[in-house]
Design an enzyme around this catalytic site. Structure first.
Site, PDB file in Angstrom:
ATOM      1  N   CYS A 140      -6.322  71.128  24.644  1.00 33.54           N
ATOM      2  CA  CYS A 140      -5.328  71.130  25.729  1.00 33.54           C
ATOM      3  C   CYS A 140      -4.767  72.517  26.011  1.00 33.54           C
ATOM      4  O   CYS A 140      -4.580  72.897  27.170  1.00 33.54           O
ATOM      5  CB  CYS A 140      -4.216  70.123  25.458  1.00 33.54           C
ATOM      6  SG  CYS A 140      -3.262  70.395  23.961  1.00 33.54           S
ATOM      7  N   ASP A 317      -1.662  68.174  33.994  1.00 27.04           N
ATOM      8  CA  ASP A 317      -1.917  67.706  32.633  1.00 27.04           C
ATOM      9  C   ASP A 317      -3.414  67.779  32.315  1.00 27.04           C
ATOM     10  O   ASP A 317      -4.223  67.157  33.002  1.00 27.04           O
ATOM     11  CB  ASP A 317      -1.427  66.259  32.510  1.00 27.04           C
ATOM     12  CG  ASP A 317      -1.418  65.744  31.092  1.00 27.04           C
ATOM     13  OD1 ASP A 317      -1.974  66.420  30.209  1.00 27.04           O
ATOM     14  OD2 ASP A 317      -0.854  64.654  30.863  1.00 27.04           O
ATOM     15  N   HIS A 319      -4.832  66.456  29.742  1.00 25.14           N
ATOM     16  CA  HIS A 319      -5.192  65.356  28.853  1.00 25.14           C
ATOM     17  C   HIS A 319      -5.824  64.181  29.594  1.00 25.14           C
ATOM     18  O   HIS A 319      -5.421  63.029  29.448  1.00 25.14           O
ATOM     19  CB  HIS A 319      -3.960  64.874  28.086  1.00 25.14           C
ATOM     20  CG  HIS A 319      -3.293  65.933  27.280  1.00 25.14           C
ATOM     21  ND1 HIS A 319      -2.323  66.758  27.803  1.00 25.14           N
ATOM     22  CD2 HIS A 319      -3.466  66.302  25.993  1.00 25.14           C
ATOM     23  CE1 HIS A 319      -1.911  67.594  26.867  1.00 25.14           C
ATOM     24  NE2 HIS A 319      -2.590  67.342  25.765  1.00 25.14           N
TER      25      HIS A 319
END
Length: 411
Positions: A140, A317, A319
């Site tokens: 990440c 994001d 993820h």
């Protein structure tokens, strides 16, 4: 080299250093090959070879993390705030140096959705010297760093006014070129493969989470061999002190350009972000030089693009696990091929939930913009008793400091 700003972002499964007894299952991570007659089975080889056992165990951990992340995404466990908030928020938005009336402003949405969004990928070619074909569960911060750098490239090559609606002709060619630099292959200059491999120089094994200092230095090193094509330089601030003589030395002169991306890794608190830094962080997003923050929540890095209202930040994001995009002739890509590099939704998170470890990005195209950045930073980011970072002409010369003898120090 240890990352002093790093917060351990690993999943608890990352800390399992010793594989379990017996040969573990391989979760579909390697291509099966026919075995010649008389050749010992892979399981026999693994049982007698500790390094082979560790390799298989690494693959098992990666596979488990992929399953966990897929399940959490499906259940919506990564929703940091009420998903409806971004649809009802009415506060003004400061987005990478631009001001909008609200998140509902069509121009604001177009701007946000034109920024590059880089997420977890799976089924890419194995990273050299490893069996990793996905970065789920550990990549990440690497992806957040890619987003920061790729969006700096958008500014540099296409300008701040560019949006997807204008993606035609030469601009389309530049856009595809930028994305191709970040595709998941061992040959792309800023791929997850190359970032992970350079991380080994900073005591980060392939498959380990990076901190802000590590990702900043790794991107700088990768860019050194690519600088003649990008025609700008990367300067990484050390220990929270921007030294102007070092900044001047970093900037490119021989190709007629002195554009620079300044990366400032910092830690703004112990276990949580200290509220005294909120005003400076929010001001950061008003600056024309702003290219965002790579940081995030504890154990989870995000790429921040702006501030909404008083207490929320907009972000992208990494993820989200997706199929990798194959590297091919740039002229053969279509908008549909690259649509997953743009986020269709707007997400916000309370500023109070941020992890204190992060890296700020500033892009300056020329000498005039460097001067404007320094004036603004000195006044609004680097002043008072709690500056985000410091700006000095040169490093202090401690050799010239007076040293009191024992006799002189007695009162």
């Amino acid at each position: 080299m240890a990352d002093l700003n790093e917060t351990d972002g690993g999943n608890p499964i990352d800390h399992c250093e010793t594989p379990p007894a017996g040969p573990p299952l391989l979760l579909g991570r390697s291509r099966s090959q026919p075995r010649a007659q008389g050749q010992p089975s892979p399981r026999t080889n693994a049982a007698s070879n500790p390094s082979a056992i560790q390799e298989v165990w690494t693959q098992v951990k990666s596979g488990v993390k992929e399953l966990l992340h897929a399940a959490s995404e499906g259940l919506g466990l990564r929703a940091y705030v009420d998903p409806a908030y971004s649809e009802t928020a009415s506060g003004p938005v400061l987005l990478l140096g631009r001001r909008y009336s609200s998140l509902q402003d069509p121009l604001c949405r177009s701007d946000l959705q034109s920024r590059l969004w880089i997420t977890y990928r799976h089924s890419f070619p194995p990273i050299a010297n490893s069996a990793y074909t996905s970065d789920v569960g550990w990549g990440c911060m690497l992806r957040s760093g890619q987003m920061l750098l790729s969006n700096a490239f958008l500014l540099h090559f296409l300008g701040r006014d560019w949006t997807l609606e204008e993606n035609k002709g030469e601009k389309w060619d530049e856009y595809v070129k930028i994305i191709s630099w970040f595709l998941d292959s061992n040959s792309s200059p800023y791929s997850i493969h190359r970032i992970a491999l350079i991380g080994v120089q900073f005591d980060k094994n392939i498959g380990e989470w990076f901190g802000p200092t590590t990702i900043s230095q790794v991107l700088r090193i990768l860019h050194e061999s690519h600088q003649r094509e990008t025609k700008f330089s990367i300067h990484v601030v050390s220990d929270g002190n921007l030294l102007l003589d070092e900044l001047t030395a970093t900037r490119t002169e021989d190709d007629g350009s002195n554009a620079v991306l300044i990366l400032v890794p910092v830690r703004l608190g112990l276990d949580s972000l200290n509220p005294v830094y909120y005003p400076a962080i929010k001001h950061f997003f008003t600056m024309p030089s702003c290219v965002g923050i790579a940081g995030g929540r504890p154990n989870s890095s995000l790429y921040f693009t702006g501030v909404e209202g008083e207490n929320h930040l907009t972000y992208m994001d990494p993820h989200l696990m997706r199929q990798t995009i194959d590297l091919k002739d740039p002229a053969s890509y279509t908008p549909e091929d690259l649509e997953t590099y743009h986020c269709p939704s707007i997400r916000v998170v309370p500023i109070s939930t941020l992890d204190p470890s992060m890296v700020f990005g500033f892009y300056c195209r020329n000498e005039k913009e460097v001067t404007q950045f320094l004036e603004d930073a000195k006044k609004n980011l680097c002043s008072g008793s709690t500056p985000l970072f410091c700006i000095q002409d040169t490093a202090p010369n401690y050799q010239d400091a007076d040293v009191l003898s024992d006799a002189e120090s007695d009162f």
